[in-house]
Scaffold this active site. Structure first.
Site, PDB file in Angstrom:
ATOM      1  N   ALA A   1       9.724  57.205  51.964  1.00  9.93           N
ATOM      2  CA  ALA A   1      10.111  57.695  50.635  1.00  9.93           C
ATOM      3  C   ALA A   1      11.623  57.829  50.581  1.00  9.93           C
ATOM      4  CB  ALA A   1       9.449  59.041  50.393  1.00  9.93           C
TER       5      ALA A   1
ATOM      6  N   GLU B   1       8.039  62.578  59.066  1.00  6.88           N
ATOM      7  CA  GLU B   1       8.195  63.560  57.991  1.00  6.88           C
ATOM      8  C   GLU B   1       8.421  64.969  58.521  1.00  6.88           C
ATOM      9  OE1 GLU B   1       6.062  61.087  57.960  1.00  6.88           O
ATOM     10  OE2 GLU B   1       5.760  60.284  55.944  1.00  6.88           O
TER      11      GLU B   1
HETATM   12  C1  3H9 Z   1       8.408  60.292  53.404  1.00  8.04           C
HETATM   13  O1  3H9 Z   1       8.252  59.113  53.573  1.00  8.04           O
HETATM   14  C2  3H9 Z   1       7.450  61.194  52.638  1.00  8.04           C
HETATM   15  C3  3H9 Z   1       6.120  60.559  52.395  1.00  8.04           C
HETATM   16  O2  3H9 Z   1       5.249  60.810  53.483  1.00  8.04           O
HETATM   17  C4  3H9 Z   1       5.422  61.139  51.208  1.00  8.04           C
HETATM   18  C5  3H9 Z   1       6.206  61.231  49.933  1.00  8.04           C
HETATM   19  C6  3H9 Z   1       5.380  61.704  48.790  1.00  8.04           C
HETATM   20  N1  3H9 Z   1      15.711  57.561  52.034  1.00  8.04           N
HETATM   21  O3  3H9 Z   1      20.084  56.373  59.658  1.00  8.04           O
HETATM   22  P1  3H9 Z   1      20.986  55.310  59.186  1.00  8.04           P
HETATM   23  C7  3H9 Z   1      19.997  56.100  54.387  1.00  8.04           C
HETATM   24  S1  3H9 Z   1       9.767  61.097  53.968  1.00  8.04           S
HETATM   25  C8  3H9 Z   1      16.952  57.473  51.559  1.00  8.04           C
HETATM   26  O4  3H9 Z   1      22.439  55.486  59.373  1.00  8.04           O
HETATM   27  P2  3H9 Z   1      19.903  53.490  61.146  1.00  8.04           P
HETATM   28  C9  3H9 Z   1      20.871  56.967  55.259  1.00  8.04           C
HETATM   29  O5  3H9 Z   1      21.145  58.177  54.617  1.00  8.04           O
HETATM   30  C10 3H9 Z   1      10.772  59.819  54.682  1.00  8.04           C
HETATM   31  N2  3H9 Z   1      18.001  57.085  52.314  1.00  8.04           N
HETATM   32  O6  3H9 Z   1      20.561  53.867  59.757  1.00  8.04           O
HETATM   33  C11 3H9 Z   1      22.084  56.103  55.420  1.00  8.04           C
HETATM   34  O7  3H9 Z   1      22.844  56.213  54.234  1.00  8.04           O
HETATM   35  P3  3H9 Z   1      24.453  56.290  54.262  1.00  8.04           P
HETATM   36  C12 3H9 Z   1      10.312  59.493  56.033  1.00  8.04           C
HETATM   37  C13 3H9 Z   1      17.754  56.775  53.573  1.00  8.04           C
HETATM   38  O8  3H9 Z   1      19.778  52.026  61.130  1.00  8.04           O
HETATM   39  C14 3H9 Z   1      21.513  54.689  55.459  1.00  8.04           C
HETATM   40  O9  3H9 Z   1      20.242  54.781  54.857  1.00  8.04           O
HETATM   41  N3  3H9 Z   1      11.244  58.567  56.642  1.00  8.04           N
HETATM   42  C15 3H9 Z   1      16.482  56.864  54.141  1.00  8.04           C
HETATM   43  O10 3H9 Z   1      20.620  54.178  62.258  1.00  8.04           O
HETATM   44  C16 3H9 Z   1      21.366  54.147  56.861  1.00  8.04           C
HETATM   45  O11 3H9 Z   1      20.664  55.094  57.647  1.00  8.04           O
HETATM   46  C17 3H9 Z   1      12.176  58.981  57.503  1.00  8.04           C
HETATM   47  O12 3H9 Z   1      12.255  60.125  57.868  1.00  8.04           O
HETATM   48  C18 3H9 Z   1      15.411  57.254  53.296  1.00  8.04           C
HETATM   49  N4  3H9 Z   1      14.152  57.341  53.744  1.00  8.04           N
HETATM   50  O13 3H9 Z   1      18.441  54.132  61.112  1.00  8.04           O
HETATM   51  C19 3H9 Z   1      13.096  57.904  58.022  1.00  8.04           C
HETATM   52  N5  3H9 Z   1      16.539  56.505  55.444  1.00  8.04           N
HETATM   53  O14 3H9 Z   1      24.876  54.942  54.760  1.00  8.04           O
HETATM   54  C20 3H9 Z   1      14.523  58.369  57.904  1.00  8.04           C
HETATM   55  C21 3H9 Z   1      17.837  56.215  55.684  1.00  8.04           C
HETATM   56  O15 3H9 Z   1      24.794  56.562  52.858  1.00  8.04           O
HETATM   57  N6  3H9 Z   1      15.456  57.369  58.297  1.00  8.04           N
HETATM   58  N7  3H9 Z   1      18.573  56.371  54.571  1.00  8.04           N
HETATM   59  O16 3H9 Z   1      24.785  57.396  55.201  1.00  8.04           O
HETATM   60  C22 3H9 Z   1      15.732  57.088  59.596  1.00  8.04           C
HETATM   61  O17 3H9 Z   1      15.174  57.629  60.515  1.00  8.04           O
HETATM   62  C23 3H9 Z   1      16.804  56.077  59.858  1.00  8.04           C
HETATM   63  O18 3H9 Z   1      17.609  55.985  58.719  1.00  8.04           O
HETATM   64  C24 3H9 Z   1      16.284  54.662  60.180  1.00  8.04           C
HETATM   65  C25 3H9 Z   1      17.472  53.666  60.223  1.00  8.04           C
HETATM   66  C26 3H9 Z   1      15.593  54.687  61.542  1.00  8.04           C
HETATM   67  C27 3H9 Z   1      15.307  54.205  59.116  1.00  8.04           C
END
Ligand code: 3H9
Length: 712
Positions: free
Chosen positions: A61, A126
């Site tokens: 999300a 999450e």
């Molecule tokens: C969910 O899914 C809830 C659902 O179950 C139900 C809903 C109803 N959204 O980390 P990075 C941005 S909760 C928006 O440096 P990497 C991040 O801020 C979600 N933005 O890259 C950054 O922006 P900026 C569950 C996001 O390659 C840029 O992307 N998911 C999101 O080192 C690059 O990120 C998670 O918890 C997002 N979901 O790592 C996953 N994700 O350049 C969270 C990232 O402006 N994300 N951004 O600073 C991560 O763990 C890592 O970002 C990921 C990539 C491993 C994906």
């Protein structure tokens, strides 16, 4: 957005397009639902592949929408979209490259088959955002993997590598080649086959014996790990729902739990931490100048000087980041031991050579000095490094509090000298304080920040002052804890309050772990220890302010903490880890109070928290005022990633904002009035000004800080 195309005559390929992580924003949700409907109604389409555009499948999300209910509610809801995916009468295959996380994996779970690239990873993280998998993940994953494996993934939020995911049955197949092409071929091969059993929502959860006892235990375990966080407990409840309720009822339970979490202060704090961690790398000065665009010299070789615990950890961290490292230790015996320890930690991986001679550092791009915390010793080393090292080499000290500028003065290249303050164990702890002295060049800081990122650290640029940011703020916190003992508290009471707040360890257990002698040595150097019997320096006062000699007295008794088997607690042996209350300490404190005419009073947990945390927060405001940290977010990153501040409480500055700045100010005023000889309780002027300007939200504090000098 979602791209829709037909390939091989019968396969609809839907690819999620929202760089950089293909998060499920409102526009993506809209596009996805339209594409699924198009695939359903097109008679030519016989199967569907869902993939991520340009690499990663989906990061879940869109976290940026979470703070904004109207964003979150615009567009179709994920649950509804995933239901249509699962219900589709044509096989749907998820083609997972890069990562499928959170809502991304939940989407894959709604598909009928999951194809993964061999280097992909999947997970439901999450929980680290203070949430649970709220789009069916808590109900579908247990139906696929069984309760045990699903619960582990959901409660820990860990990322699972493709190989393990295949073994668990989470992925059906892996490929080393082009995932979408392979998924398309596979989709064609299953066209027309029955899908009922592939729909996880239709399946019962695999049975589990002693279900009540299992979940009872799971809750106790989660409570122990959660340190006051609500999300892990809600995750257990939701998985229990999957194991005991029909799918739709389980989905209702998931929804209810998610609604409570989503609006909680804990989720807000955890989300803030997510962005704080990433923001630290962007690295702006308090005046708003950006340095991350600075061209930094690449670093490929490093030397580490001094192979005690810190030096060994730093060597491992650098080697793991792919640098070739020369580890230097002048004491032969220590060198042998270190070599064995480092090889063990690196599990035989190469990249490290050893030497007893400082000359070995001559060719390194970066030298990290990690010798004993003694200014004279460090000065001597920097003098030598200045002549030994090649001209462009950066010279860093791993000091935790000493003056970087004094070290820079010992060299002929002060602009290339900086602090790299690692935290023990250096190959595990995420935080790196990158300390910039008044003469350190932006390129030098940029090089260290980039290297920190390569090591997987959360690197925070800070200014040069005693203790930098983290240890400077820790001092008033420790001091209040000592004062509380004098006034009647016990180490157990203080630690219990802090652990209940969410720290992994209370302040006294922490001092036992790191060694009471370290602070003692620093205080001795500062001339603070000793009998203090003269009229102008009584025992419990130094330089006109209250001083507690309790730590010094403990060290005089040989009680250094875990290493001597005795400290604020008793351990079964020197080096033991399990803390027990020590009756000796109780009488020691009673005698101490009697000797100094102190009357023990009843102290409650609230006072412990307020005195310790407000003193720390107050120093945080001073740090901002002095321009030693660029932002409150940077301070919070330091505390969450280096000092065990619980993520679900956001960090000290976020916590202050959440409690209310006026309340923090009031608390400090009250305690300062009661303890006027404790200047750390005197509210700092920035806090007063923030309250006077109506306690603006944390991202607006910089407007009030503005105008102050910056040390960055
Ligand atoms: C969910 O899914 C809830 C659902 O179950 C139900 C809903 C109803 N959204 O980390 P990075 C941005 S909760 C928006 O440096 P990497 C991040 O801020 C979600 N933005 O890259 C950054 O922006 P900026 C569950 C996001 O390659 C840029 O992307 N998911 C999101 O080192 C690059 O990120 C998670 O918890 C997002 N979901 O790592 C996953 N994700 O350049 C969270 C990232 O402006 N994300 N951004 O600073 C991560 O763990 C890592 O970002 C990921 C990539 C491993 C994906």
């Amino acid at each position: 957005m979602a791209q829709y195309r037909i390939v091989s005559g019968s396969v609809a390929v839907i690819s999620i397009q929202n760089p950089p992580v293909n998060a499920l924003s409102a526009a993506v949700r809209e596009g996805l639902l339209l594409s699924v409907r198009a695939a359903a109604s097109d008679p030519l389409v016989r199967s569907v592949v869902i993939s991520g555009h340009n690499g990663p499948f989906c990061g879940g999300a869109d976290i940026k929408e979470f703070g904004n209910v109207s964003h979150l509610e615009s567009g179709p809801h994920l649950v509804e979209i995933f239901e249509s995916v699962e219900a589709l009468a044509k096989p749907v295959v998820a083609a997972i490259e890069g990562f499928a996380l959170g809502g991304g994996l939940e989407l894959a779970l709604a598909c009928h088959y999951r194809f993964g690239h061999s280097e992909a990873r999947v997970g439901l993280p999450e929980v680290s955002l203070g949430l649970l998998p709220g789009a069916g993940g808590s109900q579908r994953l247990p139906r696929l993997l069984g309760v045990r494996a699903a619960l582990d993934m959901i409660v820990t939020g860990r990322h699972v590598a493709a190989g393990e995911a295949l073994k668990l049955g989470l992925l059906d197949r892996l490929t080393d080649g082009n995932t979408v092409d392979a998924a398309v071929r596979f989709a064609q091969s299953v066209e027309g086959k029955p899908l009922d059993d592939r729909r996880l929502g239709n399946r019962p959860c695999p049975p589990l014996e002693n279900i009540d006892a299992f979940f009872e235990e799971a809750l106790i375990h989660a409570r122990g790990q959660a340190r006051g966080a609500a999300a892990p407990l809600a995750c257990v409840q939701a998985v229990r729902g999957a194991a005991t309720l029909p799918f739709l009822k389980g989905m209702e339970l998931e929804k209810r739990l998610m609604e409570t979490l989503m609006t909680s202060g804990q989720a807000q704090a955890s989300r803030y931490c997510f962005f704080t961690e990433r923001g630290a790398a962007r690295w702006t000065t308090p005046t708003g100048a950006r340095w991350d665009t600075c061209r930094a010299r690449p670093i490929s070789t490093a030397a580490v000087i001094g192979l005690g615990t810190m030096g060994r950890g730093i060597t491992v961290a650098l080697a793991r980041a792919g640098l070739s490292v020369v580890a230097v230790e002048t004491q032969e015996h220590q060198l042998d031991q270190a070599q064995r320890a480092v090889s063990r930690m690196l599990k035989g991986r190469g990249g490290v050579s050893y030497s007893a001679d400082l000359q070995a550092a001559a060719g390194a791009d970066l030298v990290v000095e990690a010798v004993f915390e003694d200014m004279a010793v460090k000065e001597e080393i920097f003098k030598q490094l200045s002549s030994v090292c090649k001209p462009g080499a950066l010279l860093a000290s791993n000091t935790s509090s000493l003056d970087i500028d004094r070290l820079a003065s010992c060299t002929l290249r002060p602009e290339q000298v900086l602090g790299m303050h690692f935290f023990a164990p250096a190959h595990v702890m995420r935080l790196l304080e990158v300390v910039s002295g008044p003469r350190t060049s932006p390129q030098t800081v940029a090089a260290a920040m980039q290297l920190g990122r390569r090591m997987g650290k959360v690197s925070v640029a800070v200014g040069n002052c005693p203790g930098f940011v983290g240890n400077r703020m820790l001092k008033p916190y420790l001091e209040q804890a000592y004062f509380l003992l004098e006034e009647g508290a016990s180490p157990e009471l203080v630690d219990a309050a802090l652990e209940e707040f969410g720290f992994p360890m209370g302040v006294f257990k922490m001092s036992d772990l790191s060694g009471l002698d370290i602070g003692w040595r620093v205080r001795k150097e500062e001339g603070l220890t000793g009998p203090g019997v003269s009229a102008d320096q009584p025992m419990r006062s130094r330089r006109g302010r209250r001083y507690s000699p309790l730590g010094d007295l403990m060290c005089e008794e040989g009680r250094y903490g875990q290493k001597t088997g005795r400290g604020w607690y008793l351990y079964d042996r020197p080096g033991g880890r399990v803390a027990r209350s020590d009756p000796w300490l109780r009488s020691f404190l009673e005698e101490y109070r009697a000797r100094h005419g102190l009357l023990a009073r009843r102290i409650d947990q609230q006072e412990v928290l307020e005195r310790c945390l407000y003193a720390l927060i107050n120093e945080g405001f001073r740090v901002l005022e002095d321009g030693v940290a660029a932002s409150p977010q940077n301070i919070d990153a330091i505390y969450v990633f280096g000092y065990g501040w619980p993520k679900h409480r956001g960090g000290p500055m976020f916590y202050a904002a959440q409690v209310g700045l006026a309340r923090v100010l009031e608390g400090l005023e009250k305690y300062h009035k009661a303890h006027p000889d404790s200047p750390h309780l005197q509210p700092c002027s920035l806090l007063r000004r923030l309250v006077a300007s109506g306690s603006p939200p944390i991202h607006k504090w910089s407007e009030v800080v503005k105008g102050h000098r910056s040390q960055l």
